[in-house]
Scaffold this motif. Sequence first.
Motif, mmCIF file in Angstrom:
data_model
loop_
_atom_site.group_PDB
_atom_site.id
_atom_site.type_symbol
_atom_site.label_atom_id
_atom_site.label_comp_id
_atom_site.label_asym_id
_atom_site.label_seq_id
_atom_site.Cartn_x
_atom_site.Cartn_y
_atom_site.Cartn_z
ATOM 1 N N ASN A 62 0.783 -1.239 0.000
ATOM 2 C CA ASN A 62 0.000 0.000 0.000
ATOM 3 C C ASN A 62 0.814 1.288 0.000
ATOM 4 O O ASN A 62 0.296 2.339 0.344
ATOM 5 C CB ASN A 62 -0.950 0.045 1.203
ATOM 6 C CG ASN A 62 -2.160 -0.819 0.945
ATOM 7 O OD1 ASN A 62 -2.652 -0.851 -0.178
ATOM 8 N ND2 ASN A 62 -2.604 -1.526 1.959
ATOM 9 N N THR A 63 2.095 1.201 -0.407
ATOM 10 C CA THR A 63 2.870 2.442 -0.490
ATOM 11 C C THR A 63 2.362 3.275 -1.661
ATOM 12 O O THR A 63 2.301 4.501 -1.601
ATOM 13 C CB THR A 63 4.366 2.118 -0.681
ATOM 14 O OG1 THR A 63 4.761 1.230 0.350
ATOM 15 C CG2 THR A 63 5.213 3.387 -0.624
ATOM 16 N N GLN A 120 1.416 6.833 -1.409
ATOM 17 C CA GLN A 120 -0.016 6.874 -1.186
ATOM 18 C C GLN A 120 -0.302 7.541 0.151
ATOM 19 O O GLN A 120 0.396 7.307 1.128
ATOM 20 C CB GLN A 120 -0.516 5.438 -1.180
ATOM 21 C CG GLN A 120 -1.990 5.272 -1.050
ATOM 22 C CD GLN A 120 -2.409 3.913 -1.610
ATOM 23 O OE1 GLN A 120 -3.127 3.840 -2.576
ATOM 24 N NE2 GLN A 120 -1.956 2.853 -0.999
ATOM 25 N N VAL A 121 -1.293 8.408 0.169
ATOM 26 C CA VAL A 121 -1.657 9.042 1.438
ATOM 27 C C VAL A 121 -2.582 8.088 2.182
ATOM 28 O O VAL A 121 -3.666 7.758 1.702
ATOM 29 C CB VAL A 121 -2.360 10.387 1.183
ATOM 30 C CG1 VAL A 121 -2.764 11.025 2.503
ATOM 31 C CG2 VAL A 121 -1.451 11.305 0.395
ATOM 32 N N THR A 122 -2.147 7.620 3.357
ATOM 33 C CA THR A 122 -2.994 6.698 4.128
ATOM 34 C C THR A 122 -3.312 7.331 5.483
ATOM 35 O O THR A 122 -3.884 6.697 6.352
ATOM 36 C CB THR A 122 -2.299 5.338 4.347
ATOM 37 O OG1 THR A 122 -0.977 5.594 4.815
ATOM 38 C CG2 THR A 122 -2.231 4.534 3.080
ATOM 39 N N ASP A 123 -2.914 8.592 5.616
ATOM 40 C CA ASP A 123 -3.183 9.326 6.851
ATOM 41 C C ASP A 123 -4.658 9.719 6.847
ATOM 42 O O ASP A 123 -5.114 10.523 6.035
ATOM 43 C CB ASP A 123 -2.246 10.544 6.849
ATOM 44 C CG ASP A 123 -2.632 11.560 7.908
ATOM 45 O OD1 ASP A 123 -3.515 11.245 8.735
ATOM 46 O OD2 ASP A 123 -2.060 12.655 7.891
ATOM 47 N N THR A 124 -5.442 9.134 7.751
ATOM 48 C CA THR A 124 -6.890 9.332 7.768
ATOM 49 C C THR A 124 -7.266 10.808 7.836
ATOM 50 O O THR A 124 -8.130 11.283 7.104
ATOM 51 C CB THR A 124 -7.533 8.605 8.968
ATOM 52 O OG1 THR A 124 -6.873 7.364 9.127
ATOM 53 C CG2 THR A 124 -9.007 8.396 8.761
ATOM 54 N N GLY A 125 -6.563 11.526 8.706
ATOM 55 C CA GLY A 125 -6.872 12.939 8.890
ATOM 56 C C GLY A 125 -6.756 13.710 7.580
ATOM 57 O O GLY A 125 -7.660 14.476 7.215
ATOM 58 N N GLY A 169 -4.235 11.663 -7.089
ATOM 59 C CA GLY A 169 -4.221 10.209 -7.221
ATOM 60 C C GLY A 169 -3.479 9.489 -6.110
ATOM 61 O O GLY A 169 -3.282 8.279 -6.184
ATOM 62 N N LYS A 170 -3.048 10.229 -5.102
ATOM 63 C CA LYS A 170 -2.213 9.584 -4.100
ATOM 64 C C LYS A 170 -2.981 9.021 -2.904
ATOM 65 O O LYS A 170 -2.429 8.270 -2.108
ATOM 66 C CB LYS A 170 -1.145 10.565 -3.607
ATOM 67 C CG LYS A 170 -0.119 10.851 -4.691
ATOM 68 C CD LYS A 170 1.054 11.649 -4.177
ATOM 69 C CE LYS A 170 0.636 13.040 -3.785
ATOM 70 N NZ LYS A 170 1.768 13.859 -3.341
ATOM 71 N N ALA A 171 -4.231 9.419 -2.760
ATOM 72 C CA ALA A 171 -5.000 8.902 -1.633
ATOM 73 C C ALA A 171 -5.271 7.422 -1.843
ATOM 74 O O ALA A 171 -5.430 6.966 -2.974
ATOM 75 C CB ALA A 171 -6.316 9.659 -1.519
ATOM 76 N N SER A 172 -5.319 6.667 -0.747
ATOM 77 C CA SER A 172 -5.647 5.255 -0.855
ATOM 78 C C SER A 172 -7.110 5.137 -1.277
ATOM 79 O O SER A 172 -8.000 5.591 -0.549
ATOM 80 C CB SER A 172 -5.422 4.580 0.496
ATOM 81 O OG SER A 172 -6.279 3.465 0.607
ATOM 82 N N PRO A 173 -7.406 4.559 -2.461
ATOM 83 C CA PRO A 173 -8.786 4.496 -2.937
ATOM 84 C C PRO A 173 -9.697 3.787 -1.945
ATOM 85 O O PRO A 173 -10.870 4.131 -1.801
ATOM 86 C CB PRO A 173 -8.691 3.717 -4.243
ATOM 87 C CG PRO A 173 -7.255 3.742 -4.633
ATOM 88 C CD PRO A 173 -6.465 3.918 -3.389
#
Length: 490
Positions: free
Chosen positions: A397-398, A429-434, A475-479
């Motif tokens: 998930n990077t 990938q942005v996986t930071d919820t905030g 496009g970097k957010a985790s879909p």
Amino acid sequence: MISDNYEYVIGLEIHAQMLTRSKLFCGCSTQFGATANSQTCPVCSGFPGVLPVLNREAVNMTIRTGLAINGQVRLMSEFARKNYFYPDLPNGYQISQFELPIIEHGHVNIELTKGADKKKGGPMKRIGITRIHMEVDAGKNIHEGIVGASWVDLNRTGVPLMEIVSEPDIRTPEEAGEYLKKIRSIVRYLGACDGNMEQGSFRCDANVSIRRTGQAEFGTRAELKNLNSIRNVMRAIEYEGGRQEDLLESGGKVIQETRLWDPTKNESRSMRGKEEAHDYRYFPEPDLPPLIVTEERIEQLRAKMPELPDDKKERFREQYGLNAYDAGLLTGSQRLANYYETVAETVTKAGKSDNKIAANWVAVELLALLNKNSIDIDKSPVSAVNLGNLVALIINNTISGKIAKEVFAIMFETGEAPGKIVKEKGLEQVTDTGAIEAEVDQVLKKHAKEVEAYRDGKTKLLGFFVGQVMKATKGKASPKMVNELLRKKL
Ligand code: ADP
Ligand code: MG
Ligand code: ZN
């Protein structure tokens, strides 16, 4: 093409140039493309009084090929003279094998595409191989660019060939194609022949007849020559079947003859009436003793056999859990198979393994770009280790699959490692919820009307919101996270 009232009967004769360094009966080089007549000597130029000396390595290659096609090796075989006159044959005869060939009674299994299932593969069919014998190649007559004369280049004269003769077991053009692919793959795995049909180091003559469905006897066959690709072999057989059916249906008779395929016109024309074996006045080659092969030698060669295509495919299915289609594709050549194994191994080393995603990246993404740019797998600008690391970045998930395609395109251009590209371009990938939540809120605020519509039941709009958030995050957010957050908030 033939109608349902008829069926094909097809037998193929393959001439495979062996990858020995020297010729079959002399020490001349077999290197392709040298200056005309620079690789000749009194033996291969047919001078009187010279004697042939058999190339040991050519015999080994033929035995290995024989073992690979489940054939029997004759402990005593014999060379024979096949007499005919042609300007590129200075001896006036070809040294071949006739009554006692070195290999007999072999077979291969082919997979039929008709009724095939991607997961389980197609039904298997066994094609018998009557014999494999050794013989010398002829030279080349050159007509192009010369006015009022022809030249002869004897560099190819005496180059070792294996002639692989199938039983008339083949029933459709597709089966002929599969059989050829199987044999080509085997000789390539063995390093016995490069399998290049365009350059003529792997040549095929197709013997074709048709018979009424249900009829036991074979019809009269025609032999098709000049088939320099698998596609042409299949097309020529189709054309020939149609021609024979038209002939029979209009009350005519098929005559046994040799026909030349014209790939530009997509038709064949008669070249000559078919010669019979007795026309060649075969007799045992008086300058060579019978060829004796010991059991010990056969066993030594058997012990050094590489893993062959069928076995490798089975192993790929078991070891990597691949479906029949992917396993077949990836074991099509040894180098492709090795490449895949390195990718899969690299992914596993990086943590989680996923052999199917790895297979997909090699079989779909990589092969598409290589084919488009006509690059061989050996020269792939993306190394197997780099591709393995890219797949690992997706699995952990990077980066998202979509970003991975962008990174892959850059890797293909520059040959750089995926980690470096991702870091330099800030593509993680942005996986930071905030952070994602903030973007989601922004989007929902901006599209209040669509939010209302969604809540009124137009749930198809979810895709629209996902798209907007992905766009906002380049496009970097985790879909997966975007989807979850949107559902929650909507
Ligand atoms: P030749 O050396 O004269 O070409 P072979 O007996 O070696 O003849 O056979 C050549 C090929 O023709 C073999 O592959 C064989 O399977 C095939 N063949 C023989 N009879 C038929 C037939 N009636 N229809 C189609 N193929 C045939
Ligand atoms: Mg023939
Ligand atoms: Zn020579």
